[in-house]
Design a protein around this motif. Structure first.
Motif, PDB file in Angstrom:
ATOM      1  N   GLU A 236       0.845  -1.219   0.000  1.00 25.80           N
ATOM      2  CA  GLU A 236       0.000   0.000   0.000  1.00 25.80           C
ATOM      3  C   GLU A 236       0.871   1.256   0.000  1.00 25.80           C
ATOM      4  O   GLU A 236       0.555   2.233  -0.687  1.00 25.80           O
ATOM      5  N   ALA A 237       1.973   1.220   0.749  1.00 27.09           N
ATOM      6  CA  ALA A 237       2.846   2.411   0.821  1.00 27.09           C
ATOM      7  C   ALA A 237       3.478   2.691  -0.541  1.00 27.09           C
ATOM      8  O   ALA A 237       3.548   3.845  -0.994  1.00 27.09           O
ATOM      9  N   ILE A 238       3.921   1.637  -1.215  1.00 25.05           N
ATOM     10  CA  ILE A 238       4.528   1.828  -2.550  1.00 25.05           C
ATOM     11  C   ILE A 238       3.459   2.349  -3.520  1.00 25.05           C
ATOM     12  O   ILE A 238       3.704   3.267  -4.311  1.00 25.05           O
ATOM     13  N   ALA A 239       2.262   1.789  -3.417  1.00 22.24           N
ATOM     14  CA  ALA A 239       1.172   2.217  -4.318  1.00 22.24           C
ATOM     15  C   ALA A 239       0.888   3.712  -4.138  1.00 22.24           C
ATOM     16  O   ALA A 239       0.750   4.465  -5.113  1.00 22.24           O
ATOM     17  N   LYS A 240       0.856   4.137  -2.884  1.00 28.97           N
ATOM     18  CA  LYS A 240       0.570   5.534  -2.577  1.00 28.97           C
ATOM     19  C   LYS A 240       1.621   6.454  -3.210  1.00 28.97           C
ATOM     20  O   LYS A 240       1.301   7.497  -3.787  1.00 28.97           O
ATOM     21  N   LYS A 241       2.858   6.027  -3.111  1.00 31.26           N
ATOM     22  CA  LYS A 241       3.971   6.808  -3.650  1.00 31.26           C
ATOM     23  C   LYS A 241       3.807   7.080  -5.150  1.00 31.26           C
ATOM     24  O   LYS A 241       4.150   8.139  -5.645  1.00 31.26           O
ATOM     25  N   TYR A 242       3.262   6.099  -5.882  1.00 31.73           N
ATOM     26  CA  TYR A 242       3.098   6.249  -7.342  1.00 31.73           C
ATOM     27  C   TYR A 242       1.686   6.711  -7.702  1.00 31.73           C
ATOM     28  O   TYR A 242       1.340   6.786  -8.870  1.00 31.73           O
ATOM     29  N   ASN A 243       0.866   6.961  -6.678  1.00 31.88           N
ATOM     30  CA  ASN A 243      -0.528   7.326  -6.916  1.00 31.88           C
ATOM     31  C   ASN A 243      -1.256   6.246  -7.730  1.00 31.88           C
ATOM     32  O   ASN A 243      -1.995   6.534  -8.669  1.00 31.88           O
ATOM     33  N   LYS A 244      -0.963   5.003  -7.381  1.00 28.41           N
ATOM     34  CA  LYS A 244      -1.564   3.838  -8.038  1.00 28.41           C
ATOM     35  C   LYS A 244      -2.172   2.948  -6.967  1.00 28.41           C
ATOM     36  O   LYS A 244      -1.944   3.161  -5.774  1.00 28.41           O
ATOM     37  N   SER A 245      -2.928   1.925  -7.392  1.00 26.03           N
ATOM     38  CA  SER A 245      -3.498   1.002  -6.403  1.00 26.03           C
ATOM     39  C   SER A 245      -2.514  -0.150  -6.170  1.00 26.03           C
ATOM     40  O   SER A 245      -1.645  -0.423  -7.020  1.00 26.03           O
ATOM     41  N   PRO A 246      -2.664  -0.870  -5.051  1.00 26.45           N
ATOM     42  CA  PRO A 246      -1.811  -2.057  -4.838  1.00 26.45           C
ATOM     43  C   PRO A 246      -1.925  -3.058  -5.993  1.00 26.45           C
ATOM     44  O   PRO A 246      -0.923  -3.658  -6.396  1.00 26.45           O
ATOM     45  N   ALA A 247      -3.120  -3.204  -6.551  1.00 28.57           N
ATOM     46  CA  ALA A 247      -3.283  -4.142  -7.681  1.00 28.57           C
ATOM     47  C   ALA A 247      -2.435  -3.694  -8.866  1.00 28.57           C
ATOM     48  O   ALA A 247      -1.764  -4.512  -9.514  1.00 28.57           O
ATOM     49  N   GLN A 248      -2.430  -2.393  -9.134  1.00 30.58           N
ATOM     50  CA  GLN A 248      -1.634  -1.899 -10.278  1.00 30.58           C
ATOM     51  C   GLN A 248      -0.140  -2.129 -10.048  1.00 30.58           C
ATOM     52  O   GLN A 248       0.592  -2.446 -10.982  1.00 30.58           O
ATOM     53  N   ILE A 249       0.291  -1.965  -8.807  1.00 31.29           N
ATOM     54  CA  ILE A 249       1.719  -2.210  -8.504  1.00 31.29           C
ATOM     55  C   ILE A 249       2.036  -3.699  -8.690  1.00 31.29           C
ATOM     56  O   ILE A 249       3.057  -4.065  -9.287  1.00 31.29           O
ATOM     57  N   ILE A 262      -1.884 -12.061 -15.953  1.00 37.50           N
ATOM     58  CA  ILE A 262      -3.288 -12.281 -16.352  1.00 37.50           C
ATOM     59  C   ILE A 262      -4.262 -12.058 -15.189  1.00 37.50           C
ATOM     60  O   ILE A 262      -4.961 -12.985 -14.763  1.00 37.50           O
ATOM     61  N   PRO A 263      -4.354 -10.835 -14.659  1.00 37.07           N
ATOM     62  CA  PRO A 263      -5.316 -10.582 -13.581  1.00 37.07           C
ATOM     63  C   PRO A 263      -6.748 -10.857 -14.040  1.00 37.07           C
ATOM     64  O   PRO A 263      -7.104 -10.545 -15.174  1.00 37.07           O
ATOM     65  N   LYS A 264      -7.527 -11.425 -13.118  1.00 39.43           N
ATOM     66  CA  LYS A 264      -8.947 -11.698 -13.411  1.00 39.43           C
ATOM     67  C   LYS A 264      -9.826 -10.652 -12.764  1.00 39.43           C
ATOM     68  O   LYS A 264      -9.642 -10.271 -11.599  1.00 39.43           O
ATOM     69  N   SER A 269     -14.767  -1.513 -13.669  1.00 44.38           N
ATOM     70  CA  SER A 269     -13.821  -0.503 -13.177  1.00 44.38           C
ATOM     71  C   SER A 269     -12.464  -1.139 -12.835  1.00 44.38           C
ATOM     72  O   SER A 269     -11.410  -0.529 -13.030  1.00 44.38           O
ATOM     73  N   ARG A 270     -12.487  -2.389 -12.356  1.00 49.97           N
ATOM     74  CA  ARG A 270     -11.214  -3.060 -12.045  1.00 49.97           C
ATOM     75  C   ARG A 270     -10.516  -3.548 -13.311  1.00 49.97           C
ATOM     76  O   ARG A 270      -9.275  -3.539 -13.383  1.00 49.97           O
ATOM     77  N   ILE A 271     -11.296  -3.982 -14.293  1.00 53.00           N
ATOM     78  CA  ILE A 271     -10.695  -4.417 -15.571  1.00 53.00           C
ATOM     79  C   ILE A 271      -9.924  -3.223 -16.148  1.00 53.00           C
ATOM     80  O   ILE A 271      -8.796  -3.351 -16.624  1.00 53.00           O
ATOM     81  N   GLN A 272     -10.547  -2.036 -16.036  1.00 55.53           N
ATOM     82  CA  GLN A 272      -9.900  -0.799 -16.502  1.00 55.53           C
ATOM     83  C   GLN A 272      -8.674  -0.474 -15.637  1.00 55.53           C
ATOM     84  O   GLN A 272      -7.587  -0.214 -16.148  1.00 55.53           O
ATOM     85  N   GLU A 273      -8.877  -0.503 -14.316  1.00 59.78           N
ATOM     86  CA  GLU A 273      -7.773  -0.182 -13.386  1.00 59.78           C
ATOM     87  C   GLU A 273      -6.555  -1.080 -13.642  1.00 59.78           C
ATOM     88  O   GLU A 273      -5.417  -0.594 -13.713  1.00 59.78           O
ATOM     89  N   ASN A 274      -6.815  -2.366 -13.826  1.00 65.16           N
ATOM     90  CA  ASN A 274      -5.708  -3.319 -13.987  1.00 65.16           C
ATOM     91  C   ASN A 274      -4.944  -3.092 -15.290  1.00 65.16           C
ATOM     92  O   ASN A 274      -3.795  -3.503 -15.423  1.00 65.16           O
ATOM     93  N   PHE A 275      -5.614  -2.433 -16.242  1.00 62.84           N
ATOM     94  CA  PHE A 275      -4.991  -2.160 -17.545  1.00 62.84           C
ATOM     95  C   PHE A 275      -4.198  -0.846 -17.528  1.00 62.84           C
ATOM     96  O   PHE A 275      -3.322  -0.636 -18.371  1.00 62.84           O
TER      97      PHE A 275
END
Ligand SMILES: NC(=O)C1=CN([C@@H]2O[C@H](COP(=O)(O)OP(=O)(O)OC[C@H]3O[C@@H](n4cnc5c(N)ncnc54)[C@H](OP(=O)(O)O)[C@@H]3O)[C@@H](O)[C@H]2O)C=CC1
Ligand SMILES: O=C1CO[C@H](CO)[C@@H](O)[C@@H]1O
Length: 317
Positions: A236-249, A262-264, A269-275
């Motif tokens: 979560e801390a790394i995600a915050k630093k990049y202004n991204k979510s933990p999933a994106q990291i 291959i995230p499911k 909104s998550r399909i978009q976020e993961n991309f």
């Protein structure tokens, strides 16, 4: 405007988009819309399997997106997998033809042996023997691989590969193989970063597809005492630093390692976020920090199979 997605070159020259949509546990009711949404968002790679019981509904989405002109067949990279009850070399071709029929396709881009373990042939995907465990078949995955090679030669799959194979099993397979597997699809995330297996596969020219890259949250088999990747405070801390979510990291971590991921999700909104992971890079220092999260936590263990002759997870890697 479609975002540029990096591709990974396989050992036969074919290119696979570095991110694909996973479809395990995507219900038949939800998966058609999820795959349509994914293609609209820019995904060009879909990860399927006979065992997921939803290939027809995935195929309906692919057909719809081809017929409305969003994509052409050759813009897409479609993977599926040979289930454990179809390891007999003589039925491998009918298994892929069955999958192709469900997906409404005339070829796959990649076909994988789902597990090195053969199960007793029949309608039951998880046949239970008298001892209460999975009933194994005697087929050797090396012979199944020879049948997979024929599938590629016939053009039913452009590339062939394996999934859930350990390094010794790959070594054994390579002794006889005429075609080196393009991919080994394995569980891979910061809690199980698979460094030794990846190094081994790299030496052999085999790319890694990272499954359960988010730690497969919410899946029923996960133990309550297991740490949860997406709420790990360090991630979560790394995600915050990049202004991204933990999933994106977690997704970008795989891509920066050179893996396919291959995230499911069936949530638009998550399909978009993961991309949305191509507008930043994790620094080399932060990648090294994420490397330290490894605790060899294996979340996906096939039920009732641990005494199978070819159970893959008794080796170190
Ligand atoms: N070869 C093999 O043996 C295996 C292959 N696979 C493949 O890998 C794919 C991915 O692995 P899987 O085990 O599904 O697990 P993932 O790690 O991809 O996690 C999927 C779960 O995470 C949720 N999720 C997705 N995106 C987010 C987000 N941005 N934030 C929070 N939660 C999110 C999803 O919920 P929701 O859908 O509700 O949004 C779903 O519950 C599979 O679908 C399958 O295609 C998986 C296991 C074994
Ligand atoms: O891909 C996977 C998910 O579903 C299968 C069974 O239903 C698993 O065995 C496999 O690891």
């Amino acid at each position: 405007m479609t975002m540029f997605v990096p591709k990974v070159k396989l050992n036969n020259g074919q290119e696979i988009p570095a991110i694909g949509l996973g479809t395990w546990k995507s219900t038949p009711e939800k998966v058609t819309q999820a795959v349509k949404d994914a293609i609209d968002i820019g995904y060009r790679h879909i990860d399927c399997a006979f065992a997921y019981g939803n290939e027809e509904q995935v195929g309906a989405a692919i057909a719809a997106k081809i017929s409305d002109g969003t994509v052409k067949r050759n813009d897409l990279f479609i993977t599926s997998k040979l289930w454990n009850t179809f390891h007999r070399p003589g039925i491998v071709e009918s298994a892929i033809r069955n999958t192709l029929k469900s997906l409404d396709l005339d070829y796959l881009d990649l076909y994988l042996i789902h597990w090195p373990m053969g199960y007793k042939e029949g309608n039951d995907l998880a046949p239970v023997g008298p001892d209460g465990n999975i009933e194994a078949s005697d087929y050797d995955y090396v012979d199944t691989w020879t049948a997979m090679e024929e599938i590629q030669k016939k053009g039913l799959a452009k590339s062939i590969g394996i999934s859930n194979f350990n390094s010794r099993q790959i070594e054994r397979l390579l002794e006889k193989a005429k075609i080196v597997p393009a991919v080994n699809q394995v569980e891979c995330h910061p809690f199980l970063n698979q460094r030794p297996l990846i190094e081994y596969c790299n030496l052999k020219g085999i790319k890694i597809t990272a499954y359960s890259p988010l730690g497969s949250p919410g899946r029923s088999g996960i133990k309550s005492e297991d740490p949860v990747l997406l709420t790990d405070p360090r991630l979560e801390a790394i995600a915050k630093k990049y202004n991204k979510s933990p999933a994106q990291i977690a997704i970008k971590y795989q891509i920066q390692k050179g893996n396919i991921v291959i995230p499911k999700s069936t949530t638009k909104s998550r399909i978009q976020e993961n991309f949305n992971v191509f507008d930043f890079d994790i620094s080399v220092e932060d990648i090294s920090v994420i490397d330290t999260f490894n605790i060899n936590l294996r979340l996906i263990q096939p039920w009732g199979s641990s005494s199978h002759k070819y159970y893959p997870f008794n080796e170190e890697f």
